[in-house]
Structures are given as structure tokens and as C-alpha cells.
Scaffold this motif. Sequence first.
Motif, PDB file in Angstrom:
ATOM      1  N   THR A  70      14.748 -11.247  -6.538  1.00  0.00           N
ATOM      2  CA  THR A  70      14.993 -11.227  -4.820  1.00  0.00           C
ATOM      3  C   THR A  70      16.037 -10.374  -4.388  1.00  0.00           C
ATOM      4  O   THR A  70      15.532  -9.615  -3.583  1.00  0.00           O
ATOM      5  N   GLY A  71      17.170 -10.458  -5.034  1.00  0.00           N
ATOM      6  CA  GLY A  71      17.993  -9.549  -4.567  1.00  0.00           C
ATOM      7  C   GLY A  71      17.825  -7.856  -4.941  1.00  0.00           C
ATOM      8  O   GLY A  71      17.911  -7.171  -3.909  1.00  0.00           O
ATOM      9  N   TRP A  72      17.044  -7.578  -5.948  1.00  0.00           N
ATOM     10  CA  TRP A  72      16.761  -6.171  -6.322  1.00  0.00           C
ATOM     11  C   TRP A  72      15.703  -5.800  -5.305  1.00  0.00           C
ATOM     12  O   TRP A  72      15.311  -4.737  -5.244  1.00  0.00           O
ATOM     13  N   LEU A  73      14.797  -6.772  -4.999  1.00  0.00           N
ATOM     14  CA  LEU A  73      13.744  -6.333  -4.065  1.00  0.00           C
ATOM     15  C   LEU A  73      14.308  -5.680  -2.657  1.00  0.00           C
ATOM     16  O   LEU A  73      13.712  -4.877  -2.146  1.00  0.00           O
ATOM     17  N   ALA A  74      15.330  -6.393  -2.244  1.00  0.00           N
ATOM     18  CA  ALA A  74      15.849  -5.959  -0.836  1.00  0.00           C
ATOM     19  C   ALA A  74      16.357  -4.516  -1.242  1.00  0.00           C
ATOM     20  O   ALA A  74      16.669  -3.611  -0.442  1.00  0.00           O
ATOM     21  N   VAL A  75      17.253  -4.550  -2.461  1.00  0.00           N
ATOM     22  CA  VAL A  75      18.090  -3.191  -2.842  1.00  0.00           C
ATOM     23  C   VAL A  75      17.094  -2.094  -2.920  1.00  0.00           C
ATOM     24  O   VAL A  75      17.323  -1.169  -2.041  1.00  0.00           O
ATOM     25  N   GLY A  76      16.110  -2.575  -3.573  1.00  0.00           N
ATOM     26  CA  GLY A  76      15.018  -1.395  -3.714  1.00  0.00           C
ATOM     27  C   GLY A  76      14.163  -0.647  -2.232  1.00  0.00           C
ATOM     28  O   GLY A  76      13.998   0.304  -2.293  1.00  0.00           O
ATOM     29  N   SER A  77      13.918  -1.757  -1.593  1.00  0.00           N
ATOM     30  CA  SER A  77      13.331  -1.686  -0.318  1.00  0.00           C
ATOM     31  C   SER A  77      14.450  -0.494   0.447  1.00  0.00           C
ATOM     32  O   SER A  77      14.133   0.307   1.087  1.00  0.00           O
ATOM     33  N   ALA A  82      16.306   4.482   2.894  1.00  0.00           N
ATOM     34  CA  ALA A  82      17.177   5.309   3.630  1.00  0.00           C
ATOM     35  C   ALA A  82      16.967   6.752   3.709  1.00  0.00           C
ATOM     36  O   ALA A  82      17.358   7.565   4.555  1.00  0.00           O
ATOM     37  N   PRO A  83      16.184   7.269   2.346  1.00  0.00           N
ATOM     38  CA  PRO A  83      16.015   8.718   2.580  1.00  0.00           C
ATOM     39  C   PRO A  83      15.018   9.078   3.758  1.00  0.00           C
ATOM     40  O   PRO A  83      15.006  10.175   4.408  1.00  0.00           O
ATOM     41  N   SER A  84      14.159   8.534   3.894  1.00  0.00           N
ATOM     42  CA  SER A  84      13.154   8.558   5.208  1.00  0.00           C
ATOM     43  C   SER A  84      13.961   8.738   6.423  1.00  0.00           C
ATOM     44  O   SER A  84      13.435   9.340   7.182  1.00  0.00           O
ATOM     45  N   ILE A  85      14.596   7.627   6.536  1.00  0.00           N
ATOM     46  CA  ILE A  85      15.622   7.609   7.703  1.00  0.00           C
ATOM     47  C   ILE A  85      16.382   8.842   7.900  1.00  0.00           C
ATOM     48  O   ILE A  85      16.612   9.386   9.143  1.00  0.00           O
ATOM     49  N   GLU A  87      15.664  11.866   6.997  1.00  0.00           N
ATOM     50  CA  GLU A  87      14.637  13.104   7.105  1.00  0.00           C
ATOM     51  C   GLU A  87      14.508  12.898   8.607  1.00  0.00           C
ATOM     52  O   GLU A  87      14.197  13.847   9.437  1.00  0.00           O
ATOM     53  N   LEU A  88      14.194  11.629   9.277  1.00  0.00           N
ATOM     54  CA  LEU A  88      13.784  11.527  10.402  1.00  0.00           C
ATOM     55  C   LEU A  88      15.163  11.733  11.363  1.00  0.00           C
ATOM     56  O   LEU A  88      14.810  12.549  12.493  1.00  0.00           O
ATOM     57  N   LEU A  89      16.227  11.481  11.005  1.00  0.00           N
ATOM     58  CA  LEU A  89      17.362  11.747  11.876  1.00  0.00           C
ATOM     59  C   LEU A  89      17.548  13.223  11.927  1.00  0.00           C
ATOM     60  O   LEU A  89      18.000  13.921  13.147  1.00  0.00           O
ATOM     61  N   ARG A  90      17.250  13.903  10.857  1.00  0.00           N
ATOM     62  CA  ARG A  90      17.659  15.231  10.574  1.00  0.00           C
ATOM     63  C   ARG A  90      16.611  16.045  11.708  1.00  0.00           C
ATOM     64  O   ARG A  90      16.939  17.111  12.349  1.00  0.00           O
ATOM     65  N   SER A  91      15.311  15.593  11.770  1.00  0.00           N
ATOM     66  CA  SER A  91      14.356  16.223  12.395  1.00  0.00           C
ATOM     67  C   SER A  91      14.626  16.043  13.936  1.00  0.00           C
ATOM     68  O   SER A  91      14.363  17.123  14.604  1.00  0.00           O
ATOM     69  N   ILE A  92      15.046  14.748  14.200  1.00  0.00           N
ATOM     70  CA  ILE A  92      15.520  14.629  15.577  1.00  0.00           C
ATOM     71  C   ILE A  92      16.698  15.491  15.969  1.00  0.00           C
ATOM     72  O   ILE A  92      16.630  16.073  17.087  1.00  0.00           O
ATOM     73  N   SER A 103       3.839  13.581   6.322  1.00  0.00           N
ATOM     74  CA  SER A 103       3.178  14.039   4.771  1.00  0.00           C
ATOM     75  C   SER A 103       2.672  12.993   4.119  1.00  0.00           C
ATOM     76  O   SER A 103       3.357  11.730   4.564  1.00  0.00           O
ATOM     77  N   PRO A 104       1.710  12.965   3.228  1.00  0.00           N
ATOM     78  CA  PRO A 104       1.714  11.828   2.542  1.00  0.00           C
ATOM     79  C   PRO A 104       2.469  11.213   1.706  1.00  0.00           C
ATOM     80  O   PRO A 104       2.771  10.089   1.491  1.00  0.00           O
ATOM     81  N   GLU A 105       3.643  11.970   1.387  1.00  0.00           N
ATOM     82  CA  GLU A 105       4.594  11.524   0.573  1.00  0.00           C
ATOM     83  C   GLU A 105       5.467  10.594   1.618  1.00  0.00           C
ATOM     84  O   GLU A 105       6.087   9.537   1.102  1.00  0.00           O
ATOM     85  N   THR A 106       5.636  11.007   2.747  1.00  0.00           N
ATOM     86  CA  THR A 106       6.577  10.300   3.765  1.00  0.00           C
ATOM     87  C   THR A 106       5.613   8.967   4.087  1.00  0.00           C
ATOM     88  O   THR A 106       6.401   7.845   4.121  1.00  0.00           O
ATOM     89  N   ILE A 107       4.246   8.999   4.204  1.00  0.00           N
ATOM     90  CA  ILE A 107       3.780   7.675   4.461  1.00  0.00           C
ATOM     91  C   ILE A 107       3.822   6.752   3.286  1.00  0.00           C
ATOM     92  O   ILE A 107       3.913   5.624   3.557  1.00  0.00           O
ATOM     93  N   TYR A 108       3.691   7.433   2.110  1.00  0.00           N
ATOM     94  CA  TYR A 108       3.796   6.397   1.036  1.00  0.00           C
ATOM     95  C   TYR A 108       5.181   5.786   0.760  1.00  0.00           C
ATOM     96  O   TYR A 108       5.294   4.554   0.556  1.00  0.00           O
ATOM     97  N   ALA A 109       6.162   6.380   1.028  1.00  0.00           N
ATOM     98  CA  ALA A 109       7.763   5.958   0.899  1.00  0.00           C
ATOM     99  C   ALA A 109       7.871   4.973   2.007  1.00  0.00           C
ATOM    100  O   ALA A 109       8.170   3.850   1.799  1.00  0.00           O
ATOM    101  N   THR A 110       7.280   5.028   3.173  1.00  0.00           N
ATOM    102  CA  THR A 110       7.611   4.102   4.244  1.00  0.00           C
ATOM    103  C   THR A 110       6.733   2.901   4.109  1.00  0.00           C
ATOM    104  O   THR A 110       7.253   1.862   4.243  1.00  0.00           O
ATOM    105  N   LEU A 111       5.635   2.964   3.764  1.00  0.00           N
ATOM    106  CA  LEU A 111       4.755   1.879   3.303  1.00  0.00           C
ATOM    107  C   LEU A 111       5.349   0.932   2.076  1.00  0.00           C
ATOM    108  O   LEU A 111       5.316  -0.137   2.371  1.00  0.00           O
TER     109      LEU A 111
END
Length: 401
Positions: A70-77, A82-85, A87-92, A103-111
Motif C-alpha cells: 500500500t505504501g509503495w502504491l502511493a510512492v509509485g503514484s 512529479a515529472p508531469s507536474i 513539465e506543466l509548470l515549465r510550460s506555464i 502527447s500520448p506519453e504524457t497522457i499515459y503517465a498521467t493516467l
Amino acid sequence: MHLRLFELRLLAALLFALWAIAALAIVVGYHPGGPADLLVRASAVLPALIAAVALVWPPFARGPRGAALTGWLAVGSALVLAPSIGELLRSIAAGGRQTLLPSPETIYATLVALFTTCLFVGLGLAREMLGQTALRRHRLLLGTIIALALTSVVAAAFGGATLANEVAFRDREPAASAWGPSDPTLEPPPCDGDLRPGPFAIVDVVASGDVDGERLGSVVLDGRRNGRNEEWQAQFATVWRSGEESYARVGDDGWTRDRDGPWSPVADGSVTDLETLDRAVVLEALAPKERVAAEDRGLELIGGARARHCRTAIGGPTALRAFPQLRWLIGRGPLDTTPELGSWRGEVDWWVFGDGQLGMATVTVSGQPGGWPVTGLQATLRARLTALDRDAPQAVGPPGP
């Protein structure tokens, strides 16, 4: 038991904080002007609200194996999110850019991050609904069903609103843009497809550098180009020197001057094949062979024009040829073609518009400094170039006396 619950709530707080940062960035920074802007911003808050549920009902597991999973589930999430966030902050932070379809890569990571967060929450809800004495497989089944339902709701809400904005942009009457074609039905070419500099351009370049966070200096350049003819004025302040420099090239002839001094011709033939503005980026860093393994970062709306954001790796010598303004930051000049930074590595990002032309590019390269006034373990150079009004002829001629 109380310690384990406290640890789970800390993990829930971490997930809530990450999703809240992403939501705040979208709420503040996402405003391309479509009719569904408000729906996009509202739906972006949903993952943070879902993560907050785990603060009240954490997914407590009695056995050590279940607790660890359960703990590793949250850590993995969190690690995926974090990298998607970032990239979002750098874009803004870059300004002027609004992602339409990522991109499909970003959609996959976010999902993946969304589903694992919802599963973390769903296991806690299942324990609350079924009770502590329920069989573990029953709680796992119910938690998975809840996670799938929550993921589907958020994905449908956010994805539907984003697609609605995309459709609205396609139906909107296009307005003129200095960045490129504003026709919403015009699809920018793929990252490894057609890419060329515009016939004309108004070019701005901003460059900076640091060594372990200590500034090397900065460069600001304003220029224009008509075919291969180009002229620019630059101001630079570095640890080596500060000043102003102007440059003009017409055909195979070039001239330079410092501040308000007289124009001096450049040695015959030394600038015949030398590019210093946006053509340098396309010819040196973004030749077809350099874009074979390019990463597609998705479609963005920049100044009312659709652009495809791409990224690929770059070496130090290529970065200096493509962005010669970086040479001021290493104690050289932009017309110096001496190879440097052989072991440096980094990334170059570029935006190709519906006309197949380069409109913006950024570069970041890092490596070990050697013999510089500022010492340290790692130096970083970065630059941002924009090429606007690429369909408007620019007057570029020999400088006056």
C-alpha cells in the motif's frame, strides 16, 4: 497501528499536495480562450479532492506485506506524477503556450498516476465500507472497482472538456498571428517531418548560464532576417566581460561593431557559411538525421497558432553552433567557430507550426566547467529563441557609415 495510520496519512498528504499543485497550475495558467476553459479548470481539481479522501480513510492493512504494498502504491503514484507536474509548470512559466492535446506519453503517465492514486483511495474506502474484518480479496476487489470508476469519471470530465476546447478552436474564425498560421484545422507536421526556417523572421534570443547555481551571466539579442541576410543587436553581461555588439551580413559580407563605435568588416569569407539566428538552429541542431528519435510532446496553442512541441538530445558543440549566443557565456564571441564543450550533453526543444516552419526553440546543455572564473562541479547553459512574422519581408542591408 497509530504509527502506520500516520504514515499512510503522510503519503495521502503528499498525493494531495502534488495533485493540488497541478490543479493550481491549470486553474491559474490554462486560458487559451475556448468555451470550455472553465470546465477544464474545474475538472483539474477532481484528482486533488479524491486524494484528500485518503486523509480521512487511509488504506490501512494489518499485515506487513499488505502495508508495504500500500505504501509503495502511493510512492509509485507520486514518482510518476512529479515529472508531469514539472513539465506543466515549465510550460506555464515559459509564457504564451497553451497545451491543447498533450502527447500520448504524457497522457499515459498521467493516467497511470491517476489510477494508482484512485486505487490508494479506493482501498481505504473499501475498508471503511466492508469493515476491518472483511476478507482482503473482497476489499481489494471493491477498491479496484472504486479506482476504475473514479479514474473513468475524472478522465471523462477532464478529457471531454479538453476535447471540447479543441473542437471549439477548430470551429473558430482564425485570427492573424505573428507566430504562424492560425487556421485551427491546419495540422503541424510530425517531429521528424518537414521543418524549415521561414523566408523572413524577427528573432529574439535570451540566454543565461550558471555554475552550481552561481550566475555566469546573461545575453539578450534582437534581430531580423531576410533570407540569408541578417542583422542583430545584442547586450551581454558575463563574468568575462560586458558590452553591446551589433552584426550585419549581406550575402558573403559581414560587419560588426561594439556599442556606438564604427562598423568594421569581417574577414573575407569568414561568414559565408555562418548562420547566427533561427536558420542556425534548423541547419545545425534540427537537421533530419538529428530528429529521427525526436520525442513528440504534443500540440500547443502559442499566440493563437497551433504548434507541435518536440524534443531531442543535443551535444555541447552542436548547441554552440545552433545557438552561437551561448559563446558569450563561455568567454567567446558568437562569430567564433572554435569547437567547445565536447563532453557536454543536453536537450533541445522546438515548436514547428502549421506552415512547417520553426517558430520557437529552447536549449539546455550541462557539463563540467574548465578554467572559468566561476568554479564548480556542473555548469548549465540555456537559451530561448523565437522567430516571428516569418511571412513579412524584413529590410536588411549593409550598415551605414
